[in-house]
Design a protein around this motif. Sequence first.
Motif, PDB file in Angstrom:
ATOM      1  N   UNK A  78       0.816  -1.036  -0.016  1.00 40.12           N
ATOM      2  CA  UNK A  78       0.128   0.158  -0.067  1.00 40.12           C
ATOM      3  C   UNK A  78       0.834   1.174  -0.079  1.00 40.12           C
ATOM      4  N   UNK A  79       0.591   2.149  -0.889  1.00 46.83           N
ATOM      5  CA  UNK A  79       1.392   3.562  -0.983  1.00 46.83           C
ATOM      6  C   UNK A  79       0.557   4.790  -0.706  1.00 46.83           C
ATOM      7  N   UNK A  80       1.331   5.763  -0.086  1.00 40.86           N
ATOM      8  CA  UNK A  80       0.710   6.943   0.091  1.00 40.86           C
ATOM      9  C   UNK A  80       1.643   7.859  -0.706  1.00 40.86           C
ATOM     10  N   UNK A  81       0.832   8.409  -1.620  1.00 46.42           N
ATOM     11  CA  UNK A  81       1.690   9.576  -2.391  1.00 46.42           C
ATOM     12  C   UNK A  81       1.277  10.810  -1.577  1.00 46.42           C
ATOM     13  N   UNK A  82       2.288  11.730  -1.222  1.00 45.16           N
ATOM     14  CA  UNK A  82       1.960  12.835  -0.446  1.00 45.16           C
ATOM     15  C   UNK A  82       2.442  14.219  -1.458  1.00 45.16           C
ATOM     16  N   UNK A  83       1.887  14.992  -1.810  1.00 44.14           N
ATOM     17  CA  UNK A  83       2.143  16.111  -2.644  1.00 44.14           C
ATOM     18  C   UNK A  83       2.060  17.358  -1.776  1.00 44.14           C
ATOM     19  N   UNK A  84       2.587  18.454  -2.307  1.00 45.39           N
ATOM     20  CA  UNK A  84       2.300  19.779  -1.603  1.00 45.39           C
ATOM     21  C   UNK A  84       2.330  19.726  -0.235  1.00 45.39           C
ATOM     22  N   UNK A  85       3.421  19.122   0.405  1.00 41.49           N
ATOM     23  CA  UNK A  85       3.602  18.853   1.669  1.00 41.49           C
ATOM     24  C   UNK A  85       3.957  20.186   2.551  1.00 41.49           C
ATOM     25  N   UNK A  86       3.359  20.146   3.790  1.00 42.13           N
ATOM     26  CA  UNK A  86       3.094  21.380   4.505  1.00 42.13           C
ATOM     27  C   UNK A  86       3.848  21.121   5.931  1.00 42.13           C
ATOM     28  N   UNK A  87       4.436  22.104   6.718  1.00 41.26           N
ATOM     29  CA  UNK A  87       5.354  21.670   7.873  1.00 41.26           C
ATOM     30  C   UNK A  87       4.346  20.938   8.949  1.00 41.26           C
ATOM     31  N   UNK A  88       3.010  21.084   8.881  1.00 45.74           N
ATOM     32  CA  UNK A  88       2.081  20.414   9.741  1.00 45.74           C
ATOM     33  C   UNK A  88       1.732  19.084   9.470  1.00 45.74           C
ATOM     34  N   UNK A  89       2.498  18.810   8.077  1.00 44.27           N
ATOM     35  CA  UNK A  89       2.299  17.098   7.944  1.00 44.27           C
ATOM     36  C   UNK A  89       3.563  16.362   8.494  1.00 44.27           C
ATOM     37  N   UNK A  90       4.303  17.104   9.340  1.00 47.13           N
ATOM     38  CA  UNK A  90       5.638  16.492  10.199  1.00 47.13           C
ATOM     39  C   UNK A  90       4.958  15.571  10.916  1.00 47.13           C
ATOM     40  N   UNK A  91       5.291  14.193  10.972  1.00 47.32           N
ATOM     41  CA  UNK A  91       4.847  13.309  12.153  1.00 47.32           C
ATOM     42  C   UNK A  91       5.212  12.018  11.792  1.00 47.32           C
ATOM     43  N   UNK A  92       5.419  11.015  12.364  1.00 51.95           N
ATOM     44  CA  UNK A  92       5.644   9.537  12.233  1.00 51.95           C
ATOM     45  C   UNK A  92       4.262   8.808  11.673  1.00 51.95           C
ATOM     46  N   UNK A  93       4.575   8.420  10.528  1.00 50.54           N
ATOM     47  CA  UNK A  93       3.527   7.623   9.728  1.00 50.54           C
ATOM     48  C   UNK A  93       3.567   6.430   9.894  1.00 50.54           C
ATOM     49  N   UNK A  94       2.413   5.707  10.142  1.00 49.63           N
ATOM     50  CA  UNK A  94       2.140   4.421  10.390  1.00 49.63           C
ATOM     51  C   UNK A  94       1.312   3.680   9.316  1.00 49.63           C
ATOM     52  N   UNK A  95       1.623   2.376   9.036  1.00 48.65           N
ATOM     53  CA  UNK A  95       1.017   1.635   8.103  1.00 48.65           C
ATOM     54  C   UNK A  95      -0.074   0.619   9.206  1.00 48.65           C
ATOM     55  N   UNK A  96      -1.429   0.456   8.483  1.00 52.13           N
ATOM     56  CA  UNK A  96      -2.132  -0.259   9.261  1.00 52.13           C
ATOM     57  C   UNK A  96      -2.854  -1.495   8.445  1.00 52.13           C
ATOM     58  N   UNK A 107       6.535   2.326  11.718  1.00 52.52           N
ATOM     59  CA  UNK A 107       6.387   3.875  11.443  1.00 52.52           C
ATOM     60  C   UNK A 107       7.531   4.415  10.830  1.00 52.52           C
ATOM     61  N   UNK A 108       7.444   5.405   9.919  1.00 49.02           N
ATOM     62  CA  UNK A 108       8.646   6.100   9.170  1.00 49.02           C
ATOM     63  C   UNK A 108       8.326   7.534   9.595  1.00 49.02           C
ATOM     64  N   UNK A 109       9.475   8.253   9.985  1.00 50.60           N
ATOM     65  CA  UNK A 109       9.567   9.686   9.989  1.00 50.60           C
ATOM     66  C   UNK A 109       9.361  10.478   8.629  1.00 50.60           C
ATOM     67  N   UNK A 110       8.375  11.384   8.635  1.00 53.37           N
ATOM     68  CA  UNK A 110       8.254  12.300   7.628  1.00 53.37           C
ATOM     69  C   UNK A 110       8.483  13.841   8.529  1.00 53.37           C
ATOM     70  N   UNK A 111       9.542  14.523   7.840  1.00 56.84           N
ATOM     71  CA  UNK A 111       9.864  15.863   8.309  1.00 56.84           C
ATOM     72  C   UNK A 111       9.609  16.871   7.267  1.00 56.84           C
ATOM     73  N   UNK A 112       8.804  17.791   7.396  1.00 54.41           N
ATOM     74  CA  UNK A 112       8.546  18.967   6.224  1.00 54.41           C
ATOM     75  C   UNK A 112       9.118  20.244   6.682  1.00 54.41           C
ATOM     76  N   UNK A 113      10.255  20.766   6.297  1.00 52.93           N
ATOM     77  CA  UNK A 113      10.668  21.846   6.960  1.00 52.93           C
ATOM     78  C   UNK A 113      11.822  22.366   5.804  1.00 52.93           C
ATOM     79  N   UNK A 114      12.028  23.776   6.154  1.00 54.55           N
ATOM     80  CA  UNK A 114      12.698  24.398   4.912  1.00 54.55           C
ATOM     81  C   UNK A 114      14.247  24.577   5.884  1.00 54.55           C
TER      82      UNK A 114
END
Length: 114
Positions: A78-96, A107-114
């Motif tokens: 299962x895939x999650x394509x994430x576009x137009x990412x924002x800082x508030x999308x920063x989180x650990x993402x879990x598959x279920x 879990x996998x860490x996603x960090x959105x930051x400049x």
Amino acid sequence: QVQLVESGGGLVQPGGSLRLSCAASGVIFSIYHMAWYRQAPGKQRELVARITRDGASNYADSVKGRFTISRDYAKNTVTLQMNSLKPEDTAVYYCSAQLSTYYWGQGTQVTVSS
């Protein structure tokens, strides 16, 4: 033994894209509903997107139009394509994987930051 292994997280600038993947084993993939959740520091885990065993999908309002969930029955992924990412999308993402029991990846860490 059920295993869900996420990959694809990382650091990305605002407006960028990432593609998360989850490989499932030890389950009959085709009968499970699959979902992505996320948990930011100090916040509760929340549903991001879900796809049923029949392929119907739904999304959190905060990601609608930016994220797309899909599944590959041949590859048990299962895939999650994430576009137009924002800082508030920063989180650990879990598959279920979900039926009467919920199984979780590590879990996998996603960090959105400049």
